[in-house]
Enzyme design. Sequence first.
Site, mmCIF file in Angstrom:
data_model
loop_
_atom_site.group_PDB
_atom_site.id
_atom_site.type_symbol
_atom_site.label_atom_id
_atom_site.label_comp_id
_atom_site.label_asym_id
_atom_site.label_seq_id
_atom_site.Cartn_x
_atom_site.Cartn_y
_atom_site.Cartn_z
ATOM 1 N N GLU A 146 0.785 -1.251 0.000
ATOM 2 C CA GLU A 146 0.000 0.000 0.000
ATOM 3 C C GLU A 146 0.810 1.292 0.000
ATOM 4 O OE1 GLU A 146 -2.914 -0.383 3.188
ATOM 5 O OE2 GLU A 146 -4.051 -1.895 2.074
ATOM 6 N N GLU A 160 -7.120 -7.481 -1.329
ATOM 7 C CA GLU A 160 -7.514 -7.235 0.068
ATOM 8 C C GLU A 160 -8.923 -6.669 0.084
ATOM 9 O OE1 GLU A 160 -5.458 -4.747 2.849
ATOM 10 O OE2 GLU A 160 -3.523 -5.646 2.428
#
Length: 886
Positions: free
Chosen positions: A472, A568
């Site tokens: 991320e 995710e």
Amino acid sequence: MKTYLLLCSVWSAVNAINIKLSSSESVVWTFVNSNRSISGKADVPGGIYSDLQANYIIGNILAEDNDVLTRWVAHELWTYTAQFNVSKEVILNSSVVHLVFEGVDTAAFISVNDDTPIGSVNNMFVRYVFDIKDKLKEGLNELKVSFLSPISAAKVRSDKHFAAPECVPSVYNGECHVNQIRKMQASFSWDWGPAFPSVGIWRPVYIEAYNSAIIRSVTTHITKKKEEWVLNIKTYFETSMKKTQITGILSATLELEGKTTVKKWIPVYETSQTDGTFVVELEFKISEIQVRTWWPNGYGEQPLYELVVHFASDTYLNESSHKSLMVGFRTVELIEKDAAEILGNTTAGKGLTFYFTVNGHPLFMKGSNWIPSNILPELGERQTDVVDNLLKSARDAHMSMLRVWGGGVYESDYFYEKCDQLGILIWQDFLFACAMYPTDPEFINTVQEEIEQNVLRLQYHPSIAVWAGNNENEAALVGNWYDTTPEFEKYKNQYIKLYVETIKPIVQDLDPGRRYLVSSPSNGRESERENYVAHNPYDPHYGDTHYYNYLADNWNMMTYPKTRFASEYGFQSLPSLVTMKTATNNSEDFSLDSHYSVHRQHSPNGYSFIELQMNSRMKLQKDDPKYFEKFIFYSQISQAMAIKTETELYRQDQANWYTMGALYWQLNDVWQAPSWSSIEYTGRWKMLHYYAKDFFAPVLVSPRLDASGEMEVYLINDRFVPILEAKITIQFYNWSSPAPILTKQYPASCGPLTAALQPNIDGTLMGYKKEEIFVKFSLLATGIRSPVNYVFPVPLKRVTTLRKPNIEILVSNFVMRRHHQNLEYTVQIRVDTVVAFLWLETEVEGRFEENGLIVTEPQMIVKFLCKDHVSPRILEKSITTQYYLH
Ligand SMILES: *[C@@H]1O[C@H](CO)[C@@H](O)[C@H](O)[C@H]1NC(C)=O
Ligand SMILES: *[C@@H]1O[C@H](CO)[C@@H](O)[C@H](O)[C@H]1NC(C)=O
Ligand SMILES: *[C@@H]1O[C@H](CO)[C@@H](O)[C@H](O)[C@H]1NC(C)=O
Ligand SMILES: *[C@@H]1O[C@H](CO)[C@@H](O)[C@H](O)[C@H]1NC(C)=O
Ligand SMILES: *[C@@H]1O[C@H](CO)[C@@H](O)[C@H](O)[C@H]1NC(C)=O
Ligand SMILES: *[C@@H]1O[C@H](CO)[C@@H](O)[C@H](O)[C@H]1NC(C)=O
Ligand SMILES: *[C@@H]1O[C@H](CO)[C@@H](O)[C@H](O)[C@H]1NC(C)=O
């Protein structure tokens, strides 16, 4: 060549000397703090929290508030000392005497026999090798590892090389600047876990003594050319002798089908490089009929073949070194090509595909995200039974891929070997997560070493599918998560320096056959085209995405955005009371506003998001006498239904968006707290994990309510053969009765490895009182077992006909032992009405085959599986039930 002699030496040689310095009768380790007020016997490999617990200096670190109450441990300066005897010959007989640490957590000075350090370490993911030939002596020796506090080590570096964020949110009770040190990033706290800033020698330490060179790593590069597998083997040697001639013979032996083996020898005549290393290559060509192909779980078998690589020195006829590994023959590719080619138009087809082919077949990846199996890295290594249970649970839920998330560790060899055996592909992040990272020369140097060593260690595993640079961090930079926009250019340059200029070339050089993604999520090739920082890393037309939304109605499929690959997505739930009771026995802790509950919830929004999701679908009165127990239960229903809905949408979207992966967040837990996991810290399955077993089933009837409230039905087929001449049965039920009001049947079919909207199904709900009914779907197809599925036309809280059931649970006296050595008990459930989300619970260790049931028959059977025998009567008495009713 002195061929005869060389061949001979292969068989007569003995291994280079290896003296284990793990705790044992002859190697005594102790630990002590800086003013010597606390000390004890240490267990190495291990860590300070484990040692303090074993010496009764601190209690159970996962009980109550002990994460905070034991924080002093992380501020102390701990010294580990070992005493051990060494014989004269070890020192005299070997020109190389090395002290090797496979893992030290994290910053420490090392000394041998006096207090002048022979060196220091600062990266827990790196193997450190020290030359101690001149330091060792005959008889008793002392090795000392003096740790710095990881908290202050991080702070000291941050003062010089600050990189955002300033700190984790205060509700985490965490520590700051973990991005400055090469330590498991989650050990300073995460939203799902406590801070335990550990120190210790968490992986083996030993002395290595030899005269020529040793094999440190072996990589295997497997490609398929027509009917032949080409296996290229690279053997990485190490010696401390720089620019020295090493001669000997390298052999490789590969076991094939039918107990046959193939063997190759080549002479080694190499000059080591200035760092003492050199590489020797060997190649095998193997006809495809000599080995069986390795497949991910659910698609075939996982045959593994032993490869032994052996080096015998020519100069030192008594000395050899070898490595043995299990290899699997398969190809994995990540395909990013013009999506319009596959989808036939540019609406869904704009952008690039993002899917894996295994052995040439495009496979939808089903799975989850793996966080460390324990918050203490030493226990992650030691507790192989925990790793087993988690990976087998993943296998049992039809998972084919796990993402080893970037805030954890490069897992143990054991972990990847298990994944190879179970057919669980690994998406391996490099260990950088949710932060900006510094790029000073010291940091870059140690990262280079880390990447090189870990790629070399893990490369050969057939389970590893893809590498990703970080978790991320591209999204965080573009999305300004850590107020980096004022210095965007600086951080962007650092980002490129670390993941693109430093890590990428190393990975591509050592492992050219695997794709290196710079970040997860990213737009893949499109991020690269946009100079590695895309304007929207979450673009649904490219790469993978992470998606979290706690505000929308998450039982409604239309809520979720499209994606090529969902790496995710998730929702929180609470763990069971059984699990919580391993953390506290105070009954007053079992309420949502207790100090305990508040302490364990790291979301700055507390329990409000869970409540919001629950309340949009279910009814729970605040004054309910069982409010807390029901809150736990409903939070698990809510989580299970949300992830089921989202996952099934992704599987359906294989048909119209070419979505090709669904890895929900997260598989496991590190403590007893509200989290996104499907398996609790104690190993118990939450409702979500039971649901995963169904929503990941290879063949699934998957309905949806479209925007206009009509039902559409997909058939999903993860098999290599089509489903033909099947039937889908649709049954309408009144919530008040376990007898269907109406049963209809439709022909159904689906091609191989795809999802298909079933055209002729009448999906109208017009004319039904939606508050009174629900719809059940099942598949009838020869030789195929497929779970049933449901549509609930209105939120449960608006259902008017649910009745309080009478439930009878009977356990049969007949107990069966099954293939996985589990005992199998037959649990019969008798009801007098439909039961919504029937949840069976027992403190007997084991699990049910299914749970969270919509009971639509007066009688049904559920199996209970466990390892140890328990009397059927005791099991029967121990089973408690919960269900949804308002
Ligand atoms: C080392 O050897 C000496 C002499 O044999 C013995 O007394 C001592 O216990 C040994 N120490 C360890 C740590 O094994
Ligand atoms: C030694 O250190 C411990 C832990 O930091 C501290 O509690 C203790 O007061 C210190 N003792 C002395 C004698 O300084
Ligand atoms: C060291 O070398 C001597 C002489 O070659 C040999 O007898 C002895 O076994 C060797 N010792 C070790 C520990 O290998
Ligand atoms: C191996 O043999 C050489 C002599 O060829 C000797 O010097 C050395 O000590 C021996 N090493 C081991 C490990 O036995
Ligand atoms: C709670 O009590 C049980 C039974 O006495 C005990 O085994 C367990 O360790 C206790 N848990 C905690 C967190 O103290
Ligand atoms: C584009 O193709 C997808 C998948 O086949 C389909 O769902 C969609 O309706 C198409 N769009 C247009 C505008 O034709
Ligand atoms: C469902 O059952 C209830 C109670 O038995 C009944 O009043 C209602 O009419 C039934 N609804 C339908 C659609 O069958």
